[in-house]
Design a protein around this motif. Structure first.
Motif, PDB file in Angstrom:
ATOM      1  N   GLU A  32       0.829  -1.218   0.000  1.00 43.56           N
ATOM      2  CA  GLU A  32       0.000   0.000   0.000  1.00 43.56           C
ATOM      3  C   GLU A  32       0.860   1.264   0.000  1.00 43.56           C
ATOM      4  OE1 GLU A  32      -1.807   1.743   3.180  1.00 43.56           O
ATOM      5  OE2 GLU A  32      -3.589   2.443   2.150  1.00 43.56           O
ATOM      6  N   ASP A  33       0.832   2.035   1.092  1.00 44.75           N
ATOM      7  CA  ASP A  33       1.354   3.396   1.017  1.00 44.75           C
ATOM      8  C   ASP A  33       2.860   3.529   0.855  1.00 44.75           C
ATOM      9  OD1 ASP A  33      -1.098   4.565   1.044  1.00 44.75           O
ATOM     10  OD2 ASP A  33      -1.028   5.245   3.121  1.00 44.75           O
ATOM     11  N   LYS A  93      -7.048   1.482   6.133  1.00 46.14           N
ATOM     12  CA  LYS A  93      -8.220   2.349   5.928  1.00 46.14           C
ATOM     13  C   LYS A  93      -9.542   1.618   6.095  1.00 46.14           C
ATOM     14  CE  LYS A  93      -5.389   5.392   3.033  1.00 46.14           C
ATOM     15  NZ  LYS A  93      -4.138   4.627   3.109  1.00 46.14           N
ATOM     16  N   GLU A 129      -8.007   4.994  10.362  1.00 48.44           N
ATOM     17  CA  GLU A 129      -7.368   5.855   9.358  1.00 48.44           C
ATOM     18  C   GLU A 129      -8.346   6.812   8.678  1.00 48.44           C
ATOM     19  OE1 GLU A 129      -3.253   4.109   7.984  1.00 48.44           O
ATOM     20  OE2 GLU A 129      -4.865   2.938   7.107  1.00 48.44           O
ATOM     21  N   ASP A 156      -2.638   8.923   8.281  1.00 42.73           N
ATOM     22  CA  ASP A 156      -3.737   9.177   7.346  1.00 42.73           C
ATOM     23  C   ASP A 156      -4.858   9.946   8.028  1.00 42.73           C
ATOM     24  OD1 ASP A 156      -3.257   7.658   4.623  1.00 42.73           O
ATOM     25  OD2 ASP A 156      -2.484   6.372   6.210  1.00 42.73           O
TER      26      ASP A 156
HETATM   27 MG    MG Z   1      -1.135   4.951   5.397  1.00 40.19          MG
END
Ligand code: MG
Ligand code: COA
Length: 295
Positions: A32-33, A93, A129, A156
């Motif tokens: 992911e990020d 998230k 998040e 986030d």
């Molecule tokens: Mg993140």
């Protein structure tokens, strides 16, 4: 009970190699990020190969952080990695228990397709998040056996609420983030699963990491996310009960054993009752579990 959960960017062969012997209870291979959109396809291949190369796990469990529920990236992530049998999936998230249930359904289908044991792959949601997610933290009990714990994230959430900082100058969380942290603890306890503390972002600040681990363990977290290999041994150490705590727990259990039928007793001039006994038993059980893991 896993204490240290180290994020490893899934597109970095160097960091994947470096993570192998760092002593983390869990490696979170990230899609992911920490991976840019252009690198996600290559990262999926690297993560799948890493899982396949470590099929006989030794020191670390291998988990994968996929992209958020319902995204095209998430579907591609799961299609790439599930056949290589990760121990679990970290879900970013997460908006509510419904996202975990959705992921569980995807895993049901993929486990069946690949002939894997049903429901073997666990799920750890990062449950704070998005702002709306905070209002759903009481619902995770309905997720069933795949739910391994709850963790929380501050970065986030900061962006989402427009906060310019999330920590005071001394490193303590500002009020909105203390609230998210507490909800993670209560939500995990309500669901009967482990609470895992968020990461200490200043990875060169060893003293700050020790302080945040101590506060987390005091409050009931059983482990912590990490972003740098040097954080791992500190976290592993801090989340073990100290010798003094073990000795005190043994004294409390022995006191109740010596006084059958008693619900409240006195120890060193302080009252101990059933909640203290339960807590002492919990400390001893956790220590026994960790002793077995080390063996
Ligand atoms: Mg993140
Ligand atoms: N996993 C595995 N290895 C890591 C690592 C990680 N999370 N973070 C650093 N390393 C390795 C580095 O590659 C380096 O190894 P090398 O000497 O063989 O190149 C060594 O550990 C020392 O790293 P250092 O130079 O101190 O840090 P850095 O500047 O290379 O990296 C970060 C700093 C923050 C970029 C890096 O720690 C990182 O990528 N962390 C994870 C980020 C992430 O996953 N974020 C998503 C979750 S919020």
């Amino acid at each position: 009970m896993a204490r240290s959960w180290l994020f490893v960017p899934g597109d970095s062969e160097r960091k994947l190699a470096k993570s192998e012997n760092c002593g983390a209870d869990v490696l979170i291979l990230d899609l992911e990020d920490s991976v840019t959109p252009e690198h996600k396809a290559a990262a999926r291949g690297l993560v799948r190969d890493f899982l396949a190369a470590h099929a006989a796990r030794r020191r670390s469990q291998l988990w994968v952080r996929v992209n958020s529920a319902g995204s095209a990236d998430c579907a591609a992530d799961l299609a790439a990695v599930v056949a290589a049998r990760p121990d679990g999936i970290v879900q970013p998230k997460t908006r509510s228990a419904a996202d975990v249930t959705w992921l569980g359904t995807q895993l049901d289908g993929l486990e069946r397709r690949h002939g894997l044991q049903q429901a073997a792959i666990r799920i750890l949601p990062i449950a704070t998040e998005t702002p709306a997610a905070l209002f759903a933290m009481g619902g995770y009990a309905q997720c069933g056996a795949r739910l391994a714990g709850l963790t929380w994230g501050a970065e986030d959430l900061s962006v989402a609420i427009g906060a310019t900082a999330n920590q005071e100058a001394d490193g303590t969380w500002t009020a909105p983030f203390q609230f998210a942290r507490s909800l993670c603890l209560f939500g995990a306890a309500a669901a009967g699963v482990a609470a895992i503390d968020t990461l200490h972002i200043d990875f060169r600040d060893g003293a700050g990491l020790i302080a945040s681990c101590a506060a987390a363990r005091r409050d009931g977290f059983s482990g912590k996310l990490a972003i740098h290999p040097e954080q791992v041994s500190v976290i592993n150490e801090c989340f073990l009960p100290s010798a003094a705590e073990l000795a005190q727990a043994q004294r409390i259990v022995a006191l109740f054993a010596a006084n059958p039928g008693a619900a409240a007793l006195s120890l060193d001039g302080r009252m101990v009752d059933i909640p203290h006994l339960r807590q002492a038993e919990h400390i001893l059980a956790r220590a026994a579990d960790q002793g077995l893991k080390r063996a």
